[in-house]
Design a protein around this motif. Sequence first.
Motif, PDB file in Angstrom:
ATOM      1  N   PRO A  71       0.832  -1.212   0.000  1.00 35.06           N
ATOM      2  CA  PRO A  71       0.000   0.000   0.000  1.00 35.06           C
ATOM      3  C   PRO A  71       0.862   1.256   0.000  1.00 35.06           C
ATOM      4  O   PRO A  71       1.844   1.359   0.734  1.00 35.06           O
ATOM      5  CB  PRO A  71      -0.800  -0.126   1.305  1.00 35.06           C
ATOM      6  N   MET A  72       0.513   2.201  -0.850  1.00 32.63           N
ATOM      7  CA  MET A  72       1.251   3.462  -0.960  1.00 32.63           C
ATOM      8  C   MET A  72       0.270   4.617  -1.028  1.00 32.63           C
ATOM      9  O   MET A  72      -0.941   4.424  -1.192  1.00 32.63           O
ATOM     10  CB  MET A  72       2.135   3.466  -2.210  1.00 32.63           C
ATOM     11  N   LEU A  73       0.811   5.832  -0.903  1.00 27.71           N
ATOM     12  CA  LEU A  73       0.032   7.026  -1.157  1.00 27.71           C
ATOM     13  C   LEU A  73       0.200   7.372  -2.634  1.00 27.71           C
ATOM     14  O   LEU A  73       1.283   7.758  -3.071  1.00 27.71           O
ATOM     15  CB  LEU A  73       0.518   8.184  -0.278  1.00 27.71           C
ATOM     16  N   TRP A  74      -0.866   7.196  -3.412  1.00 26.87           N
ATOM     17  CA  TRP A  74      -0.821   7.481  -4.840  1.00 26.87           C
ATOM     18  C   TRP A  74      -1.061   8.971  -5.056  1.00 26.87           C
ATOM     19  O   TRP A  74      -1.994   9.554  -4.478  1.00 26.87           O
ATOM     20  CB  TRP A  74      -1.901   6.696  -5.579  1.00 26.87           C
ATOM     21  N   VAL A  75      -0.227   9.605  -5.891  1.00 31.78           N
ATOM     22  CA  VAL A  75      -0.416  11.014  -6.235  1.00 31.78           C
ATOM     23  C   VAL A  75      -0.418  11.128  -7.751  1.00 31.78           C
ATOM     24  O   VAL A  75       0.450  10.580  -8.432  1.00 31.78           O
ATOM     25  CB  VAL A  75       0.659  11.916  -5.606  1.00 31.78           C
ATOM     26  N   SER A  76      -1.412  11.829  -8.288  1.00 25.68           N
ATOM     27  CA  SER A  76      -1.589  11.892  -9.732  1.00 25.68           C
ATOM     28  C   SER A  76      -1.956  13.301 -10.172  1.00 25.68           C
ATOM     29  O   SER A  76      -2.526  14.081  -9.397  1.00 25.68           O
ATOM     30  CB  SER A  76      -2.704  10.927 -10.153  1.00 25.68           C
ATOM     31  N   ASN A  77      -1.634  13.616 -11.432  1.00 29.20           N
ATOM     32  CA  ASN A  77      -2.206  14.819 -12.023  1.00 29.20           C
ATOM     33  C   ASN A  77      -3.702  14.608 -12.207  1.00 29.20           C
ATOM     34  O   ASN A  77      -4.201  13.481 -12.163  1.00 29.20           O
ATOM     35  CB  ASN A  77      -1.522  15.148 -13.354  1.00 29.20           C
ATOM     36  N   HIS A  78      -4.436  15.702 -12.394  1.00 30.10           N
ATOM     37  CA  HIS A  78      -5.900  15.625 -12.346  1.00 30.10           C
ATOM     38  C   HIS A  78      -6.502  16.363 -13.538  1.00 30.10           C
ATOM     39  O   HIS A  78      -6.281  17.563 -13.711  1.00 30.10           O
ATOM     40  CB  HIS A  78      -6.376  16.251 -11.037  1.00 30.10           C
ATOM     41  N   VAL A  79      -7.248  15.627 -14.358  1.00 31.08           N
ATOM     42  CA  VAL A  79      -7.865  16.193 -15.549  1.00 31.08           C
ATOM     43  C   VAL A  79      -9.390  16.139 -15.468  1.00 31.08           C
ATOM     44  O   VAL A  79     -10.074  17.077 -15.896  1.00 31.08           O
ATOM     45  CB  VAL A  79      -7.380  15.459 -16.822  1.00 31.08           C
ATOM     46  N   SER A  80      -9.932  15.065 -14.911  1.00 33.14           N
ATOM     47  CA  SER A  80     -11.380  14.872 -14.942  1.00 33.14           C
ATOM     48  C   SER A  80     -11.819  13.955 -13.800  1.00 33.14           C
ATOM     49  O   SER A  80     -11.002  13.258 -13.187  1.00 33.14           O
ATOM     50  CB  SER A  80     -11.782  14.245 -16.288  1.00 33.14           C
ATOM     51  N   TRP A  81     -13.133  13.929 -13.561  1.00 29.23           N
ATOM     52  CA  TRP A  81     -13.675  12.976 -12.599  1.00 29.23           C
ATOM     53  C   TRP A  81     -13.402  11.539 -13.039  1.00 29.23           C
ATOM     54  O   TRP A  81     -13.350  10.627 -12.209  1.00 29.23           O
ATOM     55  CB  TRP A  81     -15.185  13.196 -12.426  1.00 29.23           C
ATOM     56  N   THR A  82     -13.194  11.338 -14.340  1.00 28.90           N
ATOM     57  CA  THR A  82     -12.925   9.992 -14.840  1.00 28.90           C
ATOM     58  C   THR A  82     -11.560   9.470 -14.393  1.00 28.90           C
ATOM     59  O   THR A  82     -11.302   8.267 -14.498  1.00 28.90           O
ATOM     60  CB  THR A  82     -13.014   9.947 -16.375  1.00 28.90           C
ATOM     61  N   ASP A  83     -10.681  10.360 -13.901  1.00 35.35           N
ATOM     62  CA  ASP A  83      -9.402   9.893 -13.358  1.00 35.35           C
ATOM     63  C   ASP A  83      -9.634   8.869 -12.249  1.00 35.35           C
ATOM     64  O   ASP A  83      -8.856   7.911 -12.098  1.00 35.35           O
ATOM     65  CB  ASP A  83      -8.596  11.058 -12.770  1.00 35.35           C
ATOM     66  N   ILE A  84     -10.686   9.080 -11.460  1.00 33.69           N
ATOM     67  CA  ILE A  84     -10.925   8.218 -10.299  1.00 33.69           C
ATOM     68  C   ILE A  84     -11.273   6.793 -10.705  1.00 33.69           C
ATOM     69  O   ILE A  84     -10.627   5.844 -10.241  1.00 33.69           O
ATOM     70  CB  ILE A  84     -11.993   8.842  -9.384  1.00 33.69           C
ATOM     71  N   PRO A  85     -12.273   6.565 -11.575  1.00 32.30           N
ATOM     72  CA  PRO A  85     -12.506   5.173 -11.979  1.00 32.30           C
ATOM     73  C   PRO A  85     -11.345   4.566 -12.759  1.00 32.30           C
ATOM     74  O   PRO A  85     -11.067   3.366 -12.631  1.00 32.30           O
ATOM     75  CB  PRO A  85     -13.779   5.253 -12.836  1.00 32.30           C
ATOM     76  N   LEU A  86     -10.641   5.380 -13.555  1.00 30.07           N
ATOM     77  CA  LEU A  86      -9.520   4.841 -14.328  1.00 30.07           C
ATOM     78  C   LEU A  86      -8.397   4.358 -13.427  1.00 30.07           C
ATOM     79  O   LEU A  86      -7.814   3.285 -13.662  1.00 30.07           O
ATOM     80  CB  LEU A  86      -8.996   5.905 -15.296  1.00 30.07           C
TER      81      LEU A  86
END
Length: 257
Positions: A71-86
């Motif tokens: 388990p890690m802390l995931w950090v991502s760039n953010h473009v859309s709400w679809t980032d979450i399901p993807l």
Amino acid sequence: MKRLRLYARLLRLAAVLGAGLLLASGVALLQRLSRRDLAALRQRLSRAYLQRLNGALPFRVSVHGELPSQPMLWVSNHVSWTDIPLLGMLAPLTFLSKAEVRHWPLAGWLAQQAGTLFIRRGTGDSALLQRRMGECLRHGRAVLIFPEGTTTDGRALRTFHGRLLGSAIDTGTPVQPVAIRYARDGEVDHRVAPFIGDDDLVSHLLRLFAEDDLQVRIELLAPLRSQGLERAELARQAQFAVHAALFGAVAQQALAA
């Protein structure tokens, strides 16, 4: 033809959302009857459900890199709400989302039932959220955050804020940087995929489903050590890694200058 495709996609999405409603209702009932914390079960079921939800979205997805073995802390760039399901289809994750999402019809309730942590901007509750995120990480549950604090059109990267990265430092948890890119014909799609400005969920769905499939590239980058680092430095390292993946090493060097 285009209108028929839109209707077919919306019907398929409605069916998947209906299945999600039944699943979330069942888990909520099970938790009430058992009176136990079912966070880990929610994560696993959420991942399975998001894999099905992504099948109803107009994307062709490629994933590069290795999934973390812990388990890690995931950090991502953010473009859309679809980032979450993807991203949520890749691993069991606890999500951090803006408070407004909780009030979205159906989707907000599903997010809440999945164990999403909600943040209200400008209320000073980041300390409380950091503690809750730390509890998740200590119990072996990965967490996903978007340290830009808002969405972009995918053509630039905003500054990564370090205030919520303290949960990784406090628990000695590595950080998993992620870069997500939406493209059409090999170029960044800045017209259809981004969920920005005054966009509302329904308008965005209609725009997204009316177009041809988009290509989505997800890169799982090399994990970062958090121990002994300040939040600002950890955020800087994560931002540089994601920036290089999205825009190349030359752009990264320009950012550092």
